[in-house]
Every structure is written in C-alpha cells, then in structure tokens.
Design an enzyme around this catalytic site. Structure first.
Site, PDB file in Angstrom:
ATOM      1  N   LYS A   1       2.225   3.794 -11.188  1.00 23.79           N
ATOM      2  CA  LYS A   1       1.015   3.044 -10.834  1.00 23.79           C
ATOM      3  C   LYS A   1       0.526   2.182 -12.006  1.00 23.79           C
ATOM      4  O   LYS A   1      -0.075   1.125 -11.796  1.00 23.79           O
ATOM      5  CB  LYS A   1      -0.077   4.014 -10.375  1.00 23.79           C
ATOM      6  CG  LYS A   1       0.252   4.708  -9.047  1.00 23.79           C
ATOM      7  CD  LYS A   1       0.340   3.693  -7.913  1.00 23.79           C
ATOM      8  CE  LYS A   1       0.512   4.353  -6.556  1.00 23.79           C
ATOM      9  NZ  LYS A   1       0.550   3.359  -5.463  1.00 23.79           N
TER      10      LYS A   1
ATOM     11  N   ILE B   1      -9.802   9.310  -2.423  1.00 27.88           N
ATOM     12  CA  ILE B   1     -10.097   8.917  -1.046  1.00 27.88           C
ATOM     13  C   ILE B   1      -9.577  10.022  -0.122  1.00 27.88           C
ATOM     14  O   ILE B   1      -8.488  10.571  -0.352  1.00 27.88           O
ATOM     15  CB  ILE B   1      -9.411   7.567  -0.709  1.00 27.88           C
ATOM     16  CG1 ILE B   1      -9.710   6.501  -1.793  1.00 27.88           C
ATOM     17  CG2 ILE B   1      -9.817   7.081   0.674  1.00 27.88           C
ATOM     18  CD1 ILE B   1     -11.165   6.130  -1.966  1.00 27.88           C
TER      19      ILE B   1
ATOM     20  N   TYR C   1       4.124   9.592 -11.116  1.00 28.89           N
ATOM     21  CA  TYR C   1       3.163   8.839 -10.296  1.00 28.89           C
ATOM     22  C   TYR C   1       2.323   7.909 -11.180  1.00 28.89           C
ATOM     23  O   TYR C   1       2.184   6.717 -10.899  1.00 28.89           O
ATOM     24  CB  TYR C   1       2.266   9.820  -9.542  1.00 28.89           C
ATOM     25  CG  TYR C   1       1.237   9.156  -8.665  1.00 28.89           C
ATOM     26  CD1 TYR C   1       1.587   8.625  -7.426  1.00 28.89           C
ATOM     27  CD2 TYR C   1      -0.094   9.044  -9.078  1.00 28.89           C
ATOM     28  CE1 TYR C   1       0.642   8.008  -6.621  1.00 28.89           C
ATOM     29  CE2 TYR C   1      -1.045   8.428  -8.281  1.00 28.89           C
ATOM     30  CZ  TYR C   1      -0.680   7.919  -7.044  1.00 28.89           C
ATOM     31  OH  TYR C   1      -1.612   7.302  -6.256  1.00 28.89           O
ATOM     32  N   ALA C   2       1.749   8.468 -12.259  1.00 26.79           N
ATOM     33  CA  ALA C   2       0.882   7.672 -13.125  1.00 26.79           C
ATOM     34  C   ALA C   2       1.662   6.526 -13.761  1.00 26.79           C
ATOM     35  O   ALA C   2       1.165   5.396 -13.854  1.00 26.79           O
ATOM     36  CB  ALA C   2       0.264   8.558 -14.205  1.00 26.79           C
ATOM     37  N   ALA C   3       2.891   6.809 -14.184  1.00 27.14           N
ATOM     38  CA  ALA C   3       3.701   5.754 -14.797  1.00 27.14           C
ATOM     39  C   ALA C   3       3.998   4.651 -13.784  1.00 27.14           C
ATOM     40  O   ALA C   3       3.922   3.457 -14.104  1.00 27.14           O
ATOM     41  CB  ALA C   3       5.006   6.350 -15.341  1.00 27.14           C
TER      42      ALA C   3
ATOM     43  N   ASN D   1       0.812  -1.231   0.000  1.00 27.14           N
ATOM     44  CA  ASN D   1       0.000   0.000   0.000  1.00 27.14           C
ATOM     45  C   ASN D   1       0.842   1.277   0.000  1.00 27.14           C
ATOM     46  O   ASN D   1       0.368   2.323  -0.441  1.00 27.14           O
ATOM     47  CB  ASN D   1      -0.921  -0.036   1.231  1.00 27.14           C
ATOM     48  CG  ASN D   1      -1.587   1.291   1.488  1.00 27.14           C
ATOM     49  OD1 ASN D   1      -2.554   1.642   0.832  1.00 27.14           O
ATOM     50  ND2 ASN D   1      -1.023   2.079   2.415  1.00 27.14           N
TER      51      ASN D   1
ATOM     52  N   SER E   1      -3.673   2.967  -8.937  1.00 25.02           N
ATOM     53  CA  SER E   1      -4.359   4.253  -8.786  1.00 25.02           C
ATOM     54  C   SER E   1      -5.224   4.532  -9.999  1.00 25.02           C
ATOM     55  O   SER E   1      -4.918   4.068 -11.110  1.00 25.02           O
ATOM     56  CB  SER E   1      -3.330   5.375  -8.642  1.00 25.02           C
ATOM     57  OG  SER E   1      -3.971   6.636  -8.698  1.00 25.02           O
TER      58      SER E   1
HETATM   59  N1  LIG Z   1      -5.949   8.507  -1.408  1.00 27.22           N
HETATM   60  C1  LIG Z   1      -6.288   8.281  -2.662  1.00 27.22           C
HETATM   61  O1  LIG Z   1      -7.291   8.821  -3.167  1.00 27.22           O
HETATM   62  C2  LIG Z   1      -5.477   7.358  -3.522  1.00 27.22           C
HETATM   63  C3  LIG Z   1      -5.813   7.297  -4.878  1.00 27.22           C
HETATM   64  C4  LIG Z   1      -5.103   6.437  -5.701  1.00 27.22           C
HETATM   65  C5  LIG Z   1      -4.109   5.633  -5.182  1.00 27.22           C
HETATM   66  N2  LIG Z   1      -3.795   5.714  -3.858  1.00 27.22           N
HETATM   67  C6  LIG Z   1      -2.717   4.855  -3.369  1.00 27.22           C
HETATM   68  O2  LIG Z   1      -3.099   4.209  -2.174  1.00 27.22           O
HETATM   69  C7  LIG Z   1      -1.975   4.079  -1.305  1.00 27.22           C
HETATM   70  C8  LIG Z   1      -2.272   4.728   0.024  1.00 27.22           C
HETATM   71  O3  LIG Z   1      -2.627   6.087  -0.187  1.00 27.22           O
HETATM   72  P1  LIG Z   1      -3.013   7.090   0.989  1.00 27.22           P
HETATM   73  O4  LIG Z   1      -3.930   8.075   0.393  1.00 27.22           O
HETATM   74  O5  LIG Z   1      -3.412   6.338   2.206  1.00 27.22           O
HETATM   75  O6  LIG Z   1      -1.598   7.815   1.225  1.00 27.22           O
HETATM   76  P2  LIG Z   1      -1.010   8.584   2.498  1.00 27.22           P
HETATM   77  O7  LIG Z   1      -0.017   9.538   1.965  1.00 27.22           O
HETATM   78  O8  LIG Z   1      -2.103   9.119   3.346  1.00 27.22           O
HETATM   79  O9  LIG Z   1      -0.273   7.422   3.296  1.00 27.22           O
HETATM   80  C9  LIG Z   1       0.833   6.743   2.720  1.00 27.22           C
HETATM   81  C10 LIG Z   1       1.594   6.008   3.807  1.00 27.22           C
HETATM   82  O10 LIG Z   1       2.711   5.362   3.178  1.00 27.22           O
HETATM   83  C11 LIG Z   1       3.880   5.624   3.942  1.00 27.22           C
HETATM   84  N3  LIG Z   1       5.054   5.590   3.075  1.00 27.22           N
HETATM   85  C12 LIG Z   1       5.407   6.498   2.116  1.00 27.22           C
HETATM   86  N4  LIG Z   1       6.584   6.165   1.569  1.00 27.22           N
HETATM   87  C13 LIG Z   1       6.974   5.023   2.173  1.00 27.22           C
HETATM   88  C14 LIG Z   1       8.116   4.203   2.026  1.00 27.22           C
HETATM   89  N5  LIG Z   1       9.090   4.502   1.166  1.00 27.22           N
HETATM   90  N6  LIG Z   1       8.216   3.096   2.811  1.00 27.22           N
HETATM   91  C15 LIG Z   1       7.256   2.802   3.703  1.00 27.22           C
HETATM   92  N7  LIG Z   1       6.149   3.544   3.887  1.00 27.22           N
HETATM   93  C16 LIG Z   1       6.014   4.650   3.127  1.00 27.22           C
HETATM   94  C17 LIG Z   1       3.640   7.022   4.517  1.00 27.22           C
HETATM   95  O11 LIG Z   1       4.502   7.274   5.623  1.00 27.22           O
HETATM   96  C18 LIG Z   1       2.164   6.952   4.871  1.00 27.22           C
HETATM   97  O12 LIG Z   1       1.959   6.422   6.161  1.00 27.22           O
HETATM   98  C19 LIG Z   1      -0.804   4.726  -2.046  1.00 27.22           C
HETATM   99  O13 LIG Z   1      -0.055   3.750  -2.733  1.00 27.22           O
HETATM  100  C20 LIG Z   1      -1.481   5.649  -3.026  1.00 27.22           C
HETATM  101  O14 LIG Z   1      -0.683   5.936  -4.158  1.00 27.22           O
HETATM  102  C21 LIG Z   1      -4.458   6.565  -3.035  1.00 27.22           C
END
Ligand SMILES: NC(=O)c1ccc[n+]([C@@H]2O[C@H](COP(=O)([O-])OP(=O)(O)OC[C@H]3O[C@@H](n4cnc5c(N)ncnc54)[C@H](O)[C@@H]3O)[C@@H](O)[C@H]2O)c1
Length: 257
Positions: free
Chosen positions: A158, A187, A154-156, A89, A141
């Site tokens: 994902k 989200i 980012y898009a690439a 995640n 994503s």
């Molecule tokens: N929130 C959205 O709408 C959304 C949309 C599309 C995709 N995503 C994907 O879902 C996942 C979670 O998103 P979110 O919104 O909860 O993000 P967020 O930024 O709220 O939380 C991400 C978590 O990942 C941890 N993290 C970041 N880099 C790290 C690393 N190198 N090693 C270990 N931990 C690390 C951060 O410390 C944080 O706790 C991500 O992969 C994100 O790309 C989220």
C-alpha cells in the site's frame, strides 16, 4: 454540487463487496456507466442483483493477471469505447509475522495490491490519453503510514501504491489525467471484521470520531476525486479514517463527556 459524472464510463475493481460495492453504486447513482470487476461473476451477485441505476457491465478477472485485465478492459472498450474513471480498489489483507510468511503469500499480496494497480492503469491509459481526460483513483491504506504488526506485505504494497501514484500523476498530467489515492482507516467491511472483533474498543479509541467508517464514507470521497470539481487535484492522497491518530491520545477527549 453537480459532480459532472453523468454519462462517464467508470471501471471499479473489487466491486463485489465492501468499499468497491459502495463506490460502484455511488458512481451509478451519479449517472455513470459502470464496469464492475471482481474475481468471479458470483462475487458480483449482490451488486448485480440490487442494481437500480443505468448501464452495468459485470466483469470477472483477477487484477494480478495482466492478460485477464487486458481482456476485461477490452470488454469495456468494446461496449463503450472509453474508460473515463478507473478505481483501483481490489485488495487483500494478510496478517502474519515475517518469520512465518511464505514467499507465495508475500508475492500474492504484492501482486494483487500493487501489480494489480499497475496492470489496470496500463490497460486503460491508452484510451484515457486519447480522450485527453481521465481520473485514476487508487486504494492505499492507513497501514502505508502507520502499519499494524504482521502487515509487512500489506503495508509495503500500500505504501508502494502511494509512490506509484505520484510518479504516474507526473507522467500523465500532460494528458489531463489525474491520479490520486484514498486512504481508508478502519472501515466496517469483511476485510476488517477480524480486527474489529479482536481489538474492538482499543481500535475505536484511536479515532477522533469514535465510530467505524462505513463503505459509503469512502465512496463519497472517491466520487469527489472522480468529479470535475477535483480537476486540479493530482498526486494527492485523501485520508478517510475518522481522524485515526490525528492526535496521540484521541480517546482522552471522550473521558470528560
Ligand atoms: N476496510 C478498510 O478499513 C480498509 C482500510 C485500508 C485500506 N482498504 C483498502 O480498500 C480496498 C477495499 O477494501 P474492503 O475493505 O472493501 O475489502 P473487502 O475484502 O471487503 O473487498 C475486497 C474486494 O476485492 C475483491 N478482490 C480481491 N482480490 C481480487 C483480485 N485479485 N482481483 C479482483 N478482485 C479482487 C474481493 O473479491 C472483494 O470483493 C482494498 O484495497 C483495501 O486494502 C480498506
């Protein structure tokens, strides 16, 4: 429905906040033993402080660093001798036009979002193969399908996760290991705070359900993919987006309300 998750060992990356925090809690609620990984112990403070389920193992590691990931997975195996479920995640977002993007920025986004998935899968697979059972669930994503301006790295990364997951699904199918992706839309987490503040109503207007998703909306879908019930689903991706752009003009349906 009994999800059959009682006693399973789950490793969740990026578990300190947002979607990962919700996923770790939902897995704990279902009776999993949860290894929660984030960049530092401090980042896991909220999860650790509020944990009210079974066993929890907090782990500090950077998913982009293969030796740190090996060490963290080693800790899980020392403690429980298995990893049944891996939720990749952890992720970072960057909005910057290509013309302004520095090489280190591109490298970091790809290293966390794509190589991090590779690192974690590679580390857990020997144990999953031995057990002849596994669930790998990767965060892609909506940006992999319809990206936002400025999100090239980012898009690439994902989109890479989607392709990687299909290849791996084929590779580990013979070991009864499934590999799937979840595709969140917008989200309400820290990652999307800037976009929600800046674009607000125009973003909401792209959603058939016209509300921001909650981390729990995603976590429940991940629970399903982790469950026994999802045992015949692999190489798939599940969109949890409130119906983002399911039609070209979802806002129009609200005009007559
Ligand atoms: N929130 C959205 O709408 C959304 C949309 C599309 C995709 N995503 C994907 O879902 C996942 C979670 O998103 P979110 O919104 O909860 O993000 P967020 O930024 O709220 O939380 C991400 C978590 O990942 C941890 N993290 C970041 N880099 C790290 C690393 N190198 N090693 C270990 N931990 C690390 C951060 O410390 C944080 O706790 C991500 O992969 C994100 O790309 C989220």
């Amino acid at each position: 429905m009994d999800l059959g998750l009682e006693g399973k060992v789950a490793l969740v990356t990026g578990a300190g906040r947002g979607i990962g925090l919700a996923v770790a809690r939902e897995l704990g609620r279902e009776g999993c033993r949860v290894a929660a990984l984030d960049l530092s112990r401090g980042a896991l403070g909220e999860l650790v402080g509020s944990w009210s389920y079974g066993e929890l193992l907090p782990l500090a590691a950077d998913v982009a660093d293969s030796s740190q990931v090996e060490g963290a997975v080693g800790n899980v195996l020392d403690r429980w001798s298995r990893v049944d479920i891996l939720v990749n995640n952890a992720g970072i977002y960057l909005v910057k036009p290509l013309s302004e993007m520095r090489e280190e920025e591109w490298d970091r986004v790809v290293a966390v979002n794509l190589k991090g998935v590779f690192n974690c899968c590679r580390s857990v697979l020997p144990a999953m193969k031995k057990a002849r059972w596994g669930r790998i669930i990767n965060a892609s994503s909506f940006a992999a399908k319809i990206p936002a301006l400025g999100a090239c790295a980012y898009a690439a990364s994902k989109a890479g996760v989607l392709a990687f997951s299909r290849v791996l699904a084929g590779e580990v199918g013979p070991y009864n290991i499934t590999v799937n992706c979840y595709i969140p839309g917008t989200i309400a987490t820290e990652m999307t705070a800037g976009a929600r503040a800046e674009w607000g109503d125009s973003l909401l207007g792209t959603l058939a359900l016209r509300r921001w998703g909650e981390p729990e909306d995603v976590a429940r879908a991940v629970l399903f993919l982790a469950s026994e019930a999802a045992g015949y689903i692999t190489g798939a991706s599940l969109e949890i987006s409130g119906g983002k752009l399911v039609v070209q003009n979802p806002w129009a349906a609200y005009e007559d309300l």
